[in-house]
Structures are given as structure tokens and as C-alpha cells.
Design an enzyme around this catalytic site. Structure first.
Site, short mmCIF file in Angstrom:
data_model
loop_
_atom_site.label_atom_id
_atom_site.label_comp_id
_atom_site.label_asym_id
_atom_site.label_seq_id
_atom_site.Cartn_x
_atom_site.Cartn_y
_atom_site.Cartn_z
N HIS A 127 -181.04 -67.37 38.20
CA HIS A 127 -181.99 -68.31 38.80
C HIS A 127 -183.26 -67.55 39.22
O HIS A 127 -183.18 -66.40 39.65
CB HIS A 127 -181.37 -69.00 40.01
CG HIS A 127 -182.20 -70.13 40.52
ND1 HIS A 127 -183.27 -69.93 41.36
CD2 HIS A 127 -182.16 -71.45 40.26
CE1 HIS A 127 -183.84 -71.10 41.62
NE2 HIS A 127 -183.18 -72.04 40.96
N GLU A 130 -185.88 -73.98 33.69
CA GLU A 130 -186.36 -74.24 35.04
C GLU A 130 -187.70 -73.55 35.27
O GLU A 130 -187.73 -72.39 35.70
CB GLU A 130 -185.36 -73.70 36.06
CG GLU A 130 -183.98 -74.33 35.92
CD GLU A 130 -183.31 -74.45 37.27
OE1 GLU A 130 -182.83 -75.54 37.58
OE2 GLU A 130 -183.31 -73.47 38.03
P1 PGA Z 1 -185.31 -78.26 42.95
O1 PGA Z 1 -184.60 -76.91 42.51
O2 PGA Z 1 -184.57 -79.39 42.29
O3 PGA Z 1 -185.17 -78.26 44.44
O4 PGA Z 1 -186.72 -78.17 42.49
C1 PGA Z 1 -184.08 -76.78 41.22
C2 PGA Z 1 -183.42 -75.46 41.04
O5 PGA Z 1 -183.80 -74.48 41.70
O6 PGA Z 1 -182.50 -75.35 40.23
#
Ligand code: PGA
Length: 251
Positions: A102, A174
């Protein structure tokens, strides 16, 4: 470009990041199970904090189909890695799935591409489904280099994984600029090209999810994009009812 075929299963999950007490974690899982309306084509998952993993696992029977996982794991089997948890320990604690790479961990813990690929191999070796996050920062997008950058991250992360193991891998696209408190909700055309490139590069994995500012309001449009086979949600799914709303949209 012709429409891409989608995998049969849609994955919709939430990482709770560093939120929720043990009691809140159990209560969340219970409420989702009581609703239980996600149907056979959707696989939901929750990624509690490590201290709540076992409690959530004990609340969620395997036959429910709700997967439980962790937000990180170490690549080493065991040893002198203070504060870390191995992939085998996660399996032992009842995890089905583990998030790897992540952007918050890449930034806060200096996670490198080399460490991430080792984690992917360790997760597969421990019988976990790796959920590998990739995504570009705003500066890379501004340069117009984001598609190549993200494709490169994914190829690096999956390097050396044999063909038989690849169907057990999920990728999550992401974009860093869309994630978390300061995140900006993406326009569909900002992400369409990246997810379709990732799913063309990796047609044999379990699928490519999208994550970053997902809510029940944009979930359907995101799921309808070519190449998107699921959603990975933070803030927008941190209450049982908001998670259920997104699962309803996907079902
Ligand atoms: P968010 O985070 O939905 O709060 O934007 C997504 C993530 O970090 O996977």
C-alpha cells in the site's frame, strides 16, 4: 478498444487501516454477516488491524464467504524481525488474504519494490491471497508517465511468480492522489486506461481492483469500467452500513 472480459468474481473489500477497537471490529463483522446479501458473484473481504485479526476470524465462519485478512506481512519465514509478523503467522491466525505494498506503507515504512516482490512470494508460499497495491503519485501523473509507471510496479511486484500461482493474486490500482483524507475522487477517464492496461498485462490473475475515494455513489460506475473486477475501499466503507451499501451496489 474492444470490451475486456471480466473474471466471474467481483472482489469488494475494505482495509480498516489503523481504526477500530476489538469490539468495533467484531461488531462490524457481525453486522455484515447478519446482512449476508452479497450473492455468489461477489467476494467481500475485510482487513482489520493485526490485533483484531483473530477476533474477526473467530466471528466470521469460513463458510460465510467473507474473507478476512491482514494489511501487511513480512517476507521472512521467522526470525529476528522485531515488531513484524510473518505470512505463515498470518495464515495461522486465520487470514485468507494479505495486502502488500500500500502506498502509505511504501511512504511511511520505505517499502521497496524488492521487499514487495519478496512479500508476494512469501504470501503465496503461506497459502495467502496477495492483494498487491500499485499506483502513481500526483507528480508522476502530471508528467503523463503514470501508465508506464504503474505497469512497471505491477510487473516488478509479480516477478518470478509461476503460472500456477498467478490466479491467486489480486492487484489493486490505487492512485496516491485519490487515497485517504486529502484524496480526490477520480474521474472515470483518469483511471480507465490504467486498469485496462493492468488487466491486459495480467489476464491470468484473479483480477484488478480499483481503490481510492470509493463510495457507494461512484462504486457502480467504477465497477462498470473495462478491466475493473472489484473495489478496495478505505474511508467509504468504515461503517458496516457504508460497506453494505457498496456491496449492494456490486451485487
Ligand atoms: P480511501 O483509501 O478509500 O480512504 O481513499 C483507499 C485505500 O487506501 O485503499
Amino acid at each position: 478498444m474492444p470490451a475486456q472480459s471480466k473474471p466471474a468474481l467481483t472482489y469488494v473489500g475494505t482495509s480498516w487501516k489503523m481504526t477500530k477497537t476489538l469490539g468495533e471490529s467484531r461488531a462490524f463483522a457481525r453486522e455484515v454477516l447478519e446482512w449476508g446479501g452479497w450473492g455468489e458473484s461477489v467476494t467481500p473481504f475485510v482487513l482489520p488491524t493485526l490485533v483484531s485479526l483473530t477476533a474477526v476470524r473467530e466471528t466470521v465462519p469460513r463458510e460465510s464467504g467473507l474473507l478476512v485478512g491482514a494489511q501487511n506481512g513480512h517476507w521472512a519465514e521467522e526470525g529476528a524481525h522485531t515488531g513484524e509478523v510473518s505470512m505463515r503467522q498470518l495464515t495461522d491466525a486465520g487470514a485468507d488474504i494479505v495486502e502488500i505494498g500500500h502506498s502509505e506503507r511504501r511512504a511511511d515504512h520505505d517499502e521497496s519494490a524488492e521487499g514487495i516482490v519478496r512479500k508476494v512470494h512469501a504470501a503465496l508460499g503461506a497459502g495467502l491471497m496477495p492483494l498487491v497495491c500499485v499506483g502513481e503519485a500526483q507528480e508522476i501523473r502530471d508528467l503523463g508517465a503514470h501508465v508506464d509507471f504503474v505497469r512497471g510496479q505491477a510487473i516488478q511486484a509479480l516477478a518470478g511468480v509461476d503460472a500456477a500461482a498467478r490466479p491467486r493474486i489480486l492487484l489493486a490500482y490505487e492512485p496516491v492522489w485519490a487515497i485517504g483524507e486529502g484524496g480526490r475522487s477520480p474521474k472515470l477517464d483518469e483511471i480507465a486506461g490504467v486498469v485496462s492496461a493492468l488487466s491486459s498485462d495480467h489476464p491470468d490473475i484473479a483480477g484488478v481492483l480499483y481503490g481510492g475515494s470509493v463510495t457507494a455513489a461512484n462504486a457502480r460506475d467504477l465497477l462498470d469500467l473495462d478491466g475493473v473486477c472489484g473495489l478496495f475501499v478505505g474511508r467509504g466503507a468504515w461503517t458496516p452500513s457504508s460497506f453494505i451499501d457498496i456491496l449492494r451496489t456490486a451485487t
